[in-house]
Design a protein around this motif. Structure first.
Motif, PDB file in Angstrom:
ATOM      1  N   THR A  82       0.837  -1.200   0.000  1.00 14.41           N
ATOM      2  CA  THR A  82       0.000   0.000   0.000  1.00 14.41           C
ATOM      3  C   THR A  82       0.875   1.255   0.000  1.00 14.41           C
ATOM      4  OG1 THR A  82      -1.851   1.077   1.126  1.00 14.41           O
ATOM      5  CG2 THR A  82      -0.182   0.033   2.516  1.00 14.41           C
ATOM      6  N   THR A  83       0.246   2.383   0.291  1.00  9.22           N
ATOM      7  CA  THR A  83       0.955   3.675   0.301  1.00  9.22           C
ATOM      8  C   THR A  83       1.037   4.222   1.724  1.00  9.22           C
ATOM      9  OG1 THR A  83      -1.078   4.930  -0.054  1.00  9.22           O
ATOM     10  CG2 THR A  83       0.079   4.150  -2.021  1.00  9.22           C
ATOM     11  N   THR A  84       1.640   5.391   1.863  1.00  7.11           N
ATOM     12  CA  THR A  84       1.820   5.994   3.187  1.00  7.11           C
ATOM     13  C   THR A  84       0.506   6.472   3.798  1.00  7.11           C
ATOM     14  OG1 THR A  84       2.274   8.133   2.131  1.00  7.11           O
ATOM     15  CG2 THR A  84       4.174   6.748   2.670  1.00  7.11           C
ATOM     16  N   ALA A  85      -0.549   6.592   2.981  1.00  5.04           N
ATOM     17  CA  ALA A  85      -1.833   7.075   3.491  1.00  5.04           C
ATOM     18  C   ALA A  85      -2.629   5.974   4.177  1.00  5.04           C
ATOM     19  CB  ALA A  85      -2.659   7.667   2.343  1.00  5.04           C
ATOM     20  N   TRP A  86      -2.150   4.743   4.129  1.00 10.48           N
ATOM     21  CA  TRP A  86      -2.909   3.590   4.637  1.00 10.48           C
ATOM     22  C   TRP A  86      -3.331   3.717   6.099  1.00 10.48           C
ATOM     23  CZ3 TRP A  86      -2.231  -0.471   8.154  1.00 10.48           C
ATOM     24  CH2 TRP A  86      -3.062  -1.579   7.991  1.00 10.48           C
ATOM     25  N   PRO A  87      -2.449   4.084   7.039  1.00 15.77           N
ATOM     26  CA  PRO A  87      -2.891   4.174   8.448  1.00 15.77           C
ATOM     27  C   PRO A  87      -4.018   5.176   8.648  1.00 15.77           C
ATOM     28  CG  PRO A  87      -0.505   4.238   8.290  1.00 15.77           C
ATOM     29  CD  PRO A  87      -1.026   4.413   6.903  1.00 15.77           C
ATOM     30  N   LYS A  88      -3.947   6.314   7.959  1.00 15.99           N
ATOM     31  CA  LYS A  88      -4.968   7.349   8.110  1.00 15.99           C
ATOM     32  C   LYS A  88      -6.296   6.891   7.530  1.00 15.99           C
ATOM     33  CE  LYS A  88      -6.018  12.146   6.836  1.00 15.99           C
ATOM     34  NZ  LYS A  88      -5.530  13.353   6.114  1.00 15.99           N
ATOM     35  N   VAL A  89      -6.245   6.293   6.349  1.00 12.31           N
ATOM     36  CA  VAL A  89      -7.479   5.868   5.685  1.00 12.31           C
ATOM     37  C   VAL A  89      -8.121   4.699   6.423  1.00 12.31           C
ATOM     38  CG1 VAL A  89      -8.460   4.928   3.550  1.00 12.31           C
ATOM     39  CG2 VAL A  89      -6.690   6.694   3.442  1.00 12.31           C
ATOM     40  N   ARG A  90      -7.322   3.756   6.878  1.00  6.41           N
ATOM     41  CA  ARG A  90      -7.859   2.557   7.550  1.00  6.41           C
ATOM     42  C   ARG A  90      -8.001   2.743   9.057  1.00  6.41           C
ATOM     43  NH1 ARG A  90      -7.847  -2.202   4.987  1.00  6.41           N
ATOM     44  NH2 ARG A  90      -9.369  -2.599   6.630  1.00  6.41           N
ATOM     45  N   SER A  91      -7.706   3.937   9.565  1.00  6.81           N
ATOM     46  CA  SER A  91      -7.833   4.240  11.001  1.00  6.81           C
ATOM     47  C   SER A  91      -7.044   3.256  11.856  1.00  6.81           C
ATOM     48  CB  SER A  91      -9.316   4.226  11.411  1.00  6.81           C
ATOM     49  OG  SER A  91     -10.054   5.185  10.701  1.00  6.81           O
ATOM     50  N   ILE A  93       3.768  -3.537   3.501  1.00 10.07           N
ATOM     51  CA  ILE A  93       5.011  -3.088   2.863  1.00 10.07           C
ATOM     52  C   ILE A  93       4.687  -2.020   1.819  1.00 10.07           C
ATOM     53  CG2 ILE A  93       6.135  -5.317   3.214  1.00 10.07           C
ATOM     54  CD1 ILE A  93       5.592  -5.983   0.304  1.00 10.07           C
ATOM     55  N   PRO A  94       5.659  -1.211   1.428  1.00 12.84           N
ATOM     56  CA  PRO A  94       5.407  -0.209   0.386  1.00 12.84           C
ATOM     57  C   PRO A  94       5.022  -0.871  -0.933  1.00 12.84           C
ATOM     58  CG  PRO A  94       7.448   0.267   1.564  1.00 12.84           C
ATOM     59  CD  PRO A  94       7.028  -1.111   1.978  1.00 12.84           C
ATOM     60  N   MET A  95       4.090  -0.284  -1.649  1.00 10.17           N
ATOM     61  CA  MET A  95       3.639  -0.860  -2.909  1.00 10.17           C
ATOM     62  C   MET A  95       4.752  -0.833  -3.961  1.00 10.17           C
ATOM     63  SD  MET A  95       0.094  -0.122  -4.939  1.00 10.17           S
ATOM     64  CE  MET A  95      -0.822  -0.933  -3.631  1.00 10.17           C
ATOM     65  N   THR A  96       5.587   0.195  -3.907  1.00 10.58           N
ATOM     66  CA  THR A  96       6.694   0.267  -4.856  1.00 10.58           C
ATOM     67  C   THR A  96       7.673  -0.888  -4.651  1.00 10.58           C
ATOM     68  OG1 THR A  96       7.766   1.785  -3.291  1.00 10.58           O
ATOM     69  CG2 THR A  96       6.562   2.764  -5.131  1.00 10.58           C
ATOM     70  N   THR A  97       7.931  -1.209  -3.388  1.00 10.22           N
ATOM     71  CA  THR A  97       8.836  -2.317  -3.076  1.00 10.22           C
ATOM     72  C   THR A  97       8.223  -3.641  -3.501  1.00 10.22           C
ATOM     73  OG1 THR A  97       9.596  -1.069  -1.152  1.00 10.22           O
ATOM     74  CG2 THR A  97      10.169  -3.402  -1.245  1.00 10.22           C
ATOM     75  N   ALA A  98       6.924  -3.802  -3.262  1.00 14.07           N
ATOM     76  CA  ALA A  98       6.240  -5.042  -3.625  1.00 14.07           C
ATOM     77  C   ALA A  98       6.291  -5.281  -5.125  1.00 14.07           C
ATOM     78  CB  ALA A  98       4.792  -4.990  -3.149  1.00 14.07           C
TER      79      ALA A  98
END
Length: 410
Positions: A128-137, A209-214
């Protein structure tokens, strides 16, 4: 005979046959207790499901891929196609195309094996991206989430769920250690705070993990740009519908689809999930309450049976009272009061058993059980009503006895 004397006489008659009276109210007790517990279980489960769903955010929208069709004509379910991409997520994150969208987090999930030393564990790896914690609470128990710099640099970093950390290391204090995912080594930079489970999914058993790395390592190859789900957080609850429309319009345009009926994606909200879950548990509650009502019917029949026996046993008493001038209404009222007391007694005992059960059951079944005050009041009213309804015929029969027939019965 006034009401005070009627109640005193009725209570005396019930106490004279204590064991028989207790056995009579047993059916009503079981029925009322079953109703209280059944309704409480339905309300508690509904509350738990709603809490789990809304904990993700009441303004969350979930974009899922459409269905796939094989060359043999076999159609998969919704979410089986690869119709959503990282580019779609980036378009939705634009304030120009979707002004009512606050943040977007695409996800690509895959079950993969993780290894730490000699210990291995298969879990869901989420790219996913860095916004994941905020979006998924979601919050961090220890450590940090990966930064935008780490995302851009394809850093080999991972954030574990608490369950995954425990399975691999036996502790959550794992920041700085390494774990191997499908042959690629990742450094652990954080552990997510526990979130429980959603339906059949353990929200704490995952590795992020970061989507770019995946895309360059564990999930590379054909279709590396595809995502499993796009989570979208609207600016607020009030613009949820507007955000839904903006998402739909944007994706239809990107996918060159002219009509919404042919959309290769679906957009759902937490409100829809809560509504569906509520409808299901309401149906189950009504069904189980109907089953419990059968116990009340059996209890009512028991009240009628005992009252008929009581009329037969007290025929001489009824005759004497009538000979002394007691009107049929007084006789009828006494037997109805006796039946109502039996019903109320069964109702009170049933409510006590039901409320105690609502305190004990959560620890045994792991689900909330709510003792609903309106349900308790309604249960008591129903218990008294059952006593009165099933006591009408015995009371009427007692009132119809003639003094001479009653007196010569013995």
């Amino acid at each position: 005979m006034n009401w005070t004397e009627t109640f005193a006489t009725s209570w005396h008659a019930i106490r004279t046959h204590t064991l028989r009276s207790l056995l009579t109210v047993l059916g009503i007790l079981v029925g009322i207790a079953a109703v209280v517990v059944t309704v409480g279980l339905g309300l508690g489960t509904q509350q738990d499901v709603s809490a789990q769903i809304t904990s993700l955010g009441s303004n969350l929208l979930i974009v899922s891929p459409g269905s796939s069709t094989t060359t043999g004509g076999v159609r998969g379910g919704f979410g089986s196609a690869a119709t959503l991409t990282v580019s779609d997520a980036q378009a939705l994150d634009s304030s120009v195309t979707a002004p009512d969208v606050q943040s977007v987090a695409p996800e690509k999930d895959s079950p993969l094996a993780l290894q730490a030393g000699t210990t291995n564990w298969t879990t869901t790896v989420t790219a996913t991206t860095t916004a994941w914690p905020k979006v998924r609470s979601r919050t961090l128990q220890v450590g940090t989430f990966f930064t935008q710099a780490q995302y851009d640099q394809n850093a080999h970093v991972v954030v574990l769920g608490s369950t995954t950390a425990d399975e691999l290391f036996g502790t959550s204090a794992v920041v700085g250690q390494s774990v191997t995912i499908s042959g690629t080594q990742f450094q652990i930079i954080g552990v997510l705070a526990a979130a429980g489970s959603s339906s059949a999914t353990n929200l704490d058993d995952l590795a992020v993990i970061p989507m770019t790395t995946a895309a360059n390592t564990v999930m590379g190859g054909t279709g590396s740009d595809n995502v499993s789900t796009i989570y979208v957080k609207a600016a607020s609850d009030t613009v949820l519908s507007a955000a839904d429309q903006e998402i739909t319009a944007t994706l239809l345009n990107l996918h060159a689809i002219t009509t919404a009926a042919n959309a290769d994606f679906t957009v759902s909200s937490q409100a829809a999930l809560v509504s569906t879950a509520t409808a299901i548990y309401q149906t189950l509650t009504v069904l189980l309450t109907g089953v419990a009502a059968l116990s009340l019917l059996v209890g009512g029949i028991g009240v009628m049976n005992i009252m008929l026996v009581s009329v037969t046993e007290r025929t001489r008493e009824i005759g004497l009272r009538k000979a002394l001038g007691a009107p049929p209404g007084a006789i009828r009222r006494q037997f109805l009061v006796e039946a109502a007391i039996l019903g109320l007694g069964g109702g009170i005992l049933g409510v006590i058993v039901g409320v105690v059960a609502t305190w004990i059951l959560p620890a045994l079944i792991g689900t909330s059980v709510i003792a609903s005050v309106p349900t308790i009041i309604l249960a008591l009213v129903v218990a008294v009503a059952i006593g009165l309804i099933f006591g009408v015929y015995p009371a009427a029969r007692a009132a119809r006895l003639t003094p001479i027939d009653a007196l010569r019965s013995e």
